[in-house]
Design a protein around this motif. Structure first.
Motif, PDB file in Angstrom:
ATOM      1  N   GLY A 138       4.173 -10.707  -4.708  1.00 38.24           N
ATOM      2  CA  GLY A 138       5.368 -10.460  -3.904  1.00 38.24           C
ATOM      3  C   GLY A 138       5.156  -9.328  -2.915  1.00 38.24           C
ATOM      4  N   ASN A 139       6.144  -8.452  -2.818  1.00 41.99           N
ATOM      5  CA  ASN A 139       6.074  -7.345  -1.858  1.00 41.99           C
ATOM      6  C   ASN A 139       5.781  -6.014  -2.550  1.00 41.99           C
ATOM      7  N   PHE A 140       5.061  -6.052  -3.652  1.00 38.36           N
ATOM      8  CA  PHE A 140       4.725  -4.835  -4.398  1.00 38.36           C
ATOM      9  C   PHE A 140       3.559  -4.112  -3.716  1.00 38.36           C
ATOM     10  N   ASN A 141       3.792  -3.667  -2.485  1.00 38.76           N
ATOM     11  CA  ASN A 141       2.693  -3.103  -1.703  1.00 38.76           C
ATOM     12  C   ASN A 141       2.971  -1.688  -1.209  1.00 38.76           C
ATOM     13  N   ASN A 142       3.938  -1.001  -1.852  1.00 39.16           N
ATOM     14  CA  ASN A 142       4.246   0.353  -1.403  1.00 39.16           C
ATOM     15  C   ASN A 142       3.881   1.377  -2.477  1.00 39.16           C
ATOM     16  N   HIS A 143       4.385   2.613  -2.336  1.00 42.13           N
ATOM     17  CA  HIS A 143       3.999   3.712  -3.219  1.00 42.13           C
ATOM     18  C   HIS A 143       4.486   3.537  -4.651  1.00 42.13           C
ATOM     19  N   GLU A 154      -4.916  -6.898 -16.335  1.00 42.82           N
ATOM     20  CA  GLU A 154      -5.574  -7.110 -17.622  1.00 42.82           C
ATOM     21  C   GLU A 154      -6.833  -6.249 -17.709  1.00 42.82           C
ATOM     22  N   PRO A 155      -7.181  -5.779 -18.912  1.00 47.03           N
ATOM     23  CA  PRO A 155      -8.320  -4.848 -19.035  1.00 47.03           C
ATOM     24  C   PRO A 155      -9.669  -5.443 -18.643  1.00 47.03           C
ATOM     25  N   ASP A 156      -9.798  -6.772 -18.699  1.00 45.24           N
ATOM     26  CA  ASP A 156     -11.083  -7.388 -18.359  1.00 45.24           C
ATOM     27  C   ASP A 156     -11.145  -7.855 -16.898  1.00 45.24           C
ATOM     28  N   THR A 157     -10.200  -7.393 -16.071  1.00 44.65           N
ATOM     29  CA  THR A 157     -10.208  -7.719 -14.646  1.00 44.65           C
ATOM     30  C   THR A 157     -11.478  -7.175 -13.992  1.00 44.65           C
ATOM     31  N   GLU A 158     -12.085  -8.001 -13.156  1.00 45.46           N
ATOM     32  CA  GLU A 158     -13.321  -7.585 -12.487  1.00 45.46           C
ATOM     33  C   GLU A 158     -13.082  -7.103 -11.056  1.00 45.46           C
ATOM     34  N   ILE A 159     -12.114  -7.718 -10.372  1.00 43.96           N
ATOM     35  CA  ILE A 159     -11.782  -7.299  -9.004  1.00 43.96           C
ATOM     36  C   ILE A 159     -10.266  -7.290  -8.866  1.00 43.96           C
ATOM     37  N   VAL A 160      -9.731  -6.228  -8.296  1.00 46.91           N
ATOM     38  CA  VAL A 160      -8.292  -6.146  -8.033  1.00 46.91           C
ATOM     39  C   VAL A 160      -8.074  -6.088  -6.527  1.00 46.91           C
ATOM     40  N   ILE A 161      -7.146  -6.924  -6.046  1.00 43.00           N
ATOM     41  CA  ILE A 161      -6.837  -7.006  -4.614  1.00 43.00           C
ATOM     42  C   ILE A 161      -5.474  -6.374  -4.389  1.00 43.00           C
ATOM     43  N   LEU A 162      -5.429  -5.316  -3.603  1.00 40.78           N
ATOM     44  CA  LEU A 162      -4.207  -4.548  -3.419  1.00 40.78           C
ATOM     45  C   LEU A 162      -3.768  -4.571  -1.958  1.00 40.78           C
ATOM     46  N   GLU A 163      -2.604  -5.157  -1.726  1.00 40.75           N
ATOM     47  CA  GLU A 163      -2.004  -5.141  -0.395  1.00 40.75           C
ATOM     48  C   GLU A 163      -1.346  -3.786  -0.179  1.00 40.75           C
ATOM     49  N   MET A 164      -1.533  -3.202   0.993  1.00 38.23           N
ATOM     50  CA  MET A 164      -0.998  -1.870   1.279  1.00 38.23           C
ATOM     51  C   MET A 164      -0.123  -1.924   2.522  1.00 38.23           C
ATOM     52  N   GLY A 165       1.169  -1.724   2.329  1.00 33.80           N
ATOM     53  CA  GLY A 165       2.117  -1.732   3.428  1.00 33.80           C
ATOM     54  C   GLY A 165       2.566  -0.319   3.765  1.00 33.80           C
ATOM     55  N   MET A 166       3.313  -0.205   4.850  1.00 34.97           N
ATOM     56  CA  MET A 166       3.791   1.121   5.252  1.00 34.97           C
ATOM     57  C   MET A 166       4.951   0.987   6.215  1.00 34.97           C
ATOM     58  N   SER A 167       5.678   2.083   6.368  1.00 33.95           N
ATOM     59  CA  SER A 167       6.702   2.175   7.409  1.00 33.95           C
ATOM     60  C   SER A 167       6.484   3.398   8.285  1.00 33.95           C
ATOM     61  N   GLY A 168       5.506   4.252   7.906  1.00 34.54           N
ATOM     62  CA  GLY A 168       5.247   5.445   8.694  1.00 34.54           C
ATOM     63  C   GLY A 168       3.870   6.020   8.400  1.00 34.54           C
ATOM     64  N   ARG A 169       3.499   7.058   9.134  1.00 39.68           N
ATOM     65  CA  ARG A 169       2.199   7.692   8.959  1.00 39.68           C
ATOM     66  C   ARG A 169       2.084   8.335   7.585  1.00 39.68           C
ATOM     67  N   LEU A 194       6.961  -0.483  15.564  1.00 41.74           N
ATOM     68  CA  LEU A 194       7.055   0.276  16.807  1.00 41.74           C
ATOM     69  C   LEU A 194       8.266   1.205  16.794  1.00 41.74           C
ATOM     70  N   LEU A 195       9.333   0.762  16.137  1.00 42.97           N
ATOM     71  CA  LEU A 195      10.547   1.584  16.068  1.00 42.97           C
ATOM     72  C   LEU A 195      10.252   2.926  15.406  1.00 42.97           C
ATOM     73  N   GLN A 196       9.444   2.899  14.324  1.00 40.73           N
ATOM     74  CA  GLN A 196       9.147   4.134  13.604  1.00 40.73           C
ATOM     75  C   GLN A 196       8.015   4.936  14.237  1.00 40.73           C
ATOM     76  N   LEU A 197       7.011   4.244  14.779  1.00 40.61           N
ATOM     77  CA  LEU A 197       5.794   4.942  15.211  1.00 40.61           C
ATOM     78  C   LEU A 197       5.662   5.097  16.721  1.00 40.61           C
ATOM     79  N   GLY A 198       6.364   4.276  17.487  1.00 43.50           N
ATOM     80  CA  GLY A 198       6.433   4.512  18.917  1.00 43.50           C
ATOM     81  C   GLY A 198       5.384   3.864  19.791  1.00 43.50           C
ATOM     82  N   SER A 199       4.192   3.594  19.263  1.00 44.49           N
ATOM     83  CA  SER A 199       3.136   2.987  20.086  1.00 44.49           C
ATOM     84  C   SER A 199       2.160   2.233  19.193  1.00 44.49           C
ATOM     85  N   ARG A 200       1.421   1.311  19.794  1.00 46.30           N
ATOM     86  CA  ARG A 200       0.408   0.576  19.038  1.00 46.30           C
ATOM     87  C   ARG A 200      -0.738   1.495  18.623  1.00 46.30           C
TER      88      ARG A 200
END
Length: 470
Positions: A138-143, A154-169, A194-200
Motif C-alpha cells: 500500500g502506501n506504507f512509504n513514510n517515516h 519474516e526473519p528468513d527474508t533475503e531482500i526487502v524492497i522499500l518504497e520511500m515517499g516524501m512531502s518535503g526536504r 511543486l507546491l511544497q518545494l517550489g521547483s523541480r
C-alpha cells in the motif's frame, strides 16, 4: 519479527521497567493502530497533533498486547510490560533499523516523482523468482509506514524492497538512514510536490537524498534522461556513501540501458533493451514509460544475479498494486484504463501516450481530472496537458474538476470544440459517458487520488451503455 521484550528494549534504546518479570516475554510483531490490536505484539503509542496513542495503552493490553512503549514525557508509566523511551516514533524507527541490521537482508530503496509503486512491483516480480522478498504494501512509504513494513518482515527474508515517499526536504534522507539501502532507484523527477518545494531542482535534491544513507559501495540506479539528477549528484552539499556506484537507464542511448525496440499491444508491451540483447521481454503493462520503469528493475535483478530466463518468467507473471493503468472491461464490453491513483504532468502525458498507442477501437476518450499540489503554476501546467492532446492521440477529452477546466482550454487549441467537454460533478460525467459511449470504445481515467475518479469507473463497470450506435 520475534524478539523478547528485553531484546526490543535494547534494540530501541529504551528501558524495560521490570526486567525480571517481563524480560523473557516473547513479542511477535508491533502495531500502532489501537483500533486493531494484535495479540502477542508490542503496542507503539505514537503522538500526533490530534491524537495520542498513550490514551489507548490500557485498552490494547486488555485486548492482548504483550507489551507497550511509553514516552517518558507522558508521566508515570502504567504497571506491566512497559518499555520507557524518549520518543515513541524514534523508538519505532530504531527498532526497524536494528532489525534490518540483525536480519542481514539486502535492501533496495525506491523513490521518484512517478512510477515508484509500479517499479517496486516489477522489482518484486523479478527478484521473487530467485529470492524470498518482502516489499512495501500500500502506501506504507513514510517515516511511520516504512518502519512498520520492515518490522513485518519474516526473519528468513533475503531482500526487502522499500518504497520511500516524501512531502518535503529531509524526509527521504531520514528513511534512507533508517534503511541503509544496498541498492537505490530514482525513477524520475517530475512536478509532484511543486507546491511544497517550489521547483523541480528542489524536488531532485529531495529525491537524491536516498543516497545519503546508502551503504559504502552501494549501487544508485537512476533515470539518466533527467539532467537534474546528475546536477544534484555533483553538488558539494549532496550526501552519498564512499565508493557509490552509478547506473543509468532511460530512453536516450547514452544510458547504461535503454530500449532498442518496443511494441505495444492491448494486453501489454514487448520490448528489447541494450543489456538484454536479442532476448524479448514482455509484461502485462501498457506504455513506454513502464518500459523505462522496467529498465530500473532489470538493473536490480542483474545486480543480484537473477538469471535471464527467471527475469523473463517474473515479468510475464507481474501483478500490480491496484489503480495503475488497470485494464477493466465493463459488463457492456467497454474497455477502461483506470489510472486514477495519482497524477502529475509527467504521468498524465505518459497516460495520454498509452491511449494514443492503442489500436482497434471505435473511439478513444480521455477522462482527465485535477492534478493536485502543483503550486502557483497549477493552471499553466494543466493547460500544458491540454495543449499536448491532439486528434491523432484521441477522439474526445472530458475534463473533470475546477483545475481541469484549464486542460479543456488547452485542448481546444488542437481539438474540435465538440470533442472537448468539462464537468463539475461525477454524476454528470457518468451520465454523459453512459449516453455517448459504445462497447467498442476505450476510455482512460487519470487524475490525482483526491478526485476519486474510480467512482466513475465502478459505475461504468456495472451499468449498461445507452448508446446503440453500431
Amino acid at each position: 519479527m520475534k524478539r523478547t521484550l528485553a531484546q526490543l528494549a535494547e534494540m530501541c534504546g529504551g528501558t524495560l521497567t521490570d526486567v525480571a518479570a517481563y524480560g523473557d516475554v516473547g513479542i511477535e510483531g508491533v502495531f500502532t493502530d489501537s483500533r486493531k490490536p494484535v495479540p502477542g505484539s508490542l503496542f507503539i503509542p505514537l503522538v500526533g497533533e490530534r491524537f495520542d496513542g498513550h490514551e489507548f495503552v490500557q485498552t490494547c493490553v486488555e485486548k492482548g498486547a504483550a507489551g507497550t512503549l511509553w514516552q517518558k514525557d507522558h508521566g508515570t508509566a502504567p504497571q506491566g510490560a512497559v518499555i520507557i523511551v524518549e520518543d515513541t516514533l524514534v523508538a519505532l524507527q530504531e527498532l526497524a533499523s536494528s532489525y534490518l541490521k540483525e536480519n542481514k537482508a539486502s535492501i533496495v530503496g525506491i523513490t521518484g516523482s512517478n512510477g515508484k509503486t509500479t517499479t517496486k512491483d516489477i522489482v518484486d516480480a523479478v527478484l521473487s523468482t530467485t529470492f524470498k522478498v518482502h516489499k512495501t504494501q500500500g502506501n506504507f512509504n513514510n517515516h511511520i509506514g516504512m518502519p512498520l513494513t520492515v518490522l513485518s518482515m519474516e526473519p528468513d527474508t533475503e531482500i526487502v524492497i522499500l518504497e520511500m515517499g516524501m512531502s518535503g526536504r529531509g524526509e527521504i534522507e531520514e528513511l534512507s538512514v533508517i534503511a541503509q539501502p544496498d541498492v537505490a532507484i530514482i525513477t524520475n523527477i517530475g512536478e509532484s510536490h511543486l507546491l511544497q518545494l517550489g521547483s523541480r531542482l528542489e524536488i531532485a535534491r529531495a529525491k537524491v537524498e536516498i543516497a545519503a544513507g546508502m551503504k559504502p559501495g552501494g549501487l544508485l540506479i537512476y533515470n539518466g534522461d533527467e539532467p537534474l539528477i546528475n546536477q544534484v549528484l555533483a553538488e558539494a552539499a549532496t550526501k552519498m556513501p564512499e565508493g557509490l556506484q552509478r547506473y543509468t537507464f532511460g530512453l536516450q542511448t547514452d544510458n547504461d540501458d535503454y530500449p532498442t525496440g518496443i511494441m505495444n499491444a492491448q494486453s501489454g508491451v514487448a520490448f528489447t533493451t541494450k543489456q538484454s540483447g536479442e532476448v524479448a521481454l514482455t509484461m502485462p503493462l501498457l506504455g513506454t514509460h513502464n518500459v523505462v520503469n522496467c529498465l530500473a528493475a532489470l538493473a536490480v535483478a542483474r545486480h543480484f544475479g537473477v538469471a535471464a530466463e527467471q527475469i523473463v518468467a517474473g515479468l510475464s507473471h507481474l501483478k500490480l498494486t491496484g489503480m495503475r493503468i488497470e485494464i477493466i472491461n465493463g459488463v457492456s464490453g467497454l474497455t477502461m484504463l483506470n489510472d486514477a491513483y495519482n497524477a502529475s504532468p509527467t504521468s498524465m502525458k505518459a497516460a495520454v501516450d498509452v491511449l494514443e498507442g492503442l489500436k482497434g477501437y471505435r473511439i478513444k476518450v480521455a477522462v482527465l481530472g485535477d492534478m493536485l499540489e502543483l503550486g502557483p503554476q497549477e493552471h499553466e501546467l494543466h493547460r500544458g496537458i491540454g495543449e499536448y492532446i491532439t486528434p491523432d492521440k484521441m477522439n474526445m477529452v472530458l475534463a473533470y474538476g475546477p483545475l481541469s477546466a484549464s486542460i479543456a482550454e488547452g485542448a481546444r487549441q488542437n481539438m474540435p470544440a465538440e470533442a472537448v467537454h468539462t464537468f463539475e460533478s461525477k454524476e454528470e460525467l457518468t451520465r454523459y459517458l453512459l449516453e455517448n459511449l459504445h462497447s467498442r470504445d476505450v476510455v482512460l481515467f487519470k487524475a490525482s487520488r483526491g478526485m476519486k475518479l474510480e467512482d466513475v469507473v465502478e459505475a461504468l463497470k456495472i451499468a449498461p451503455l445507452q448508446n446503440r450506435v453500431d
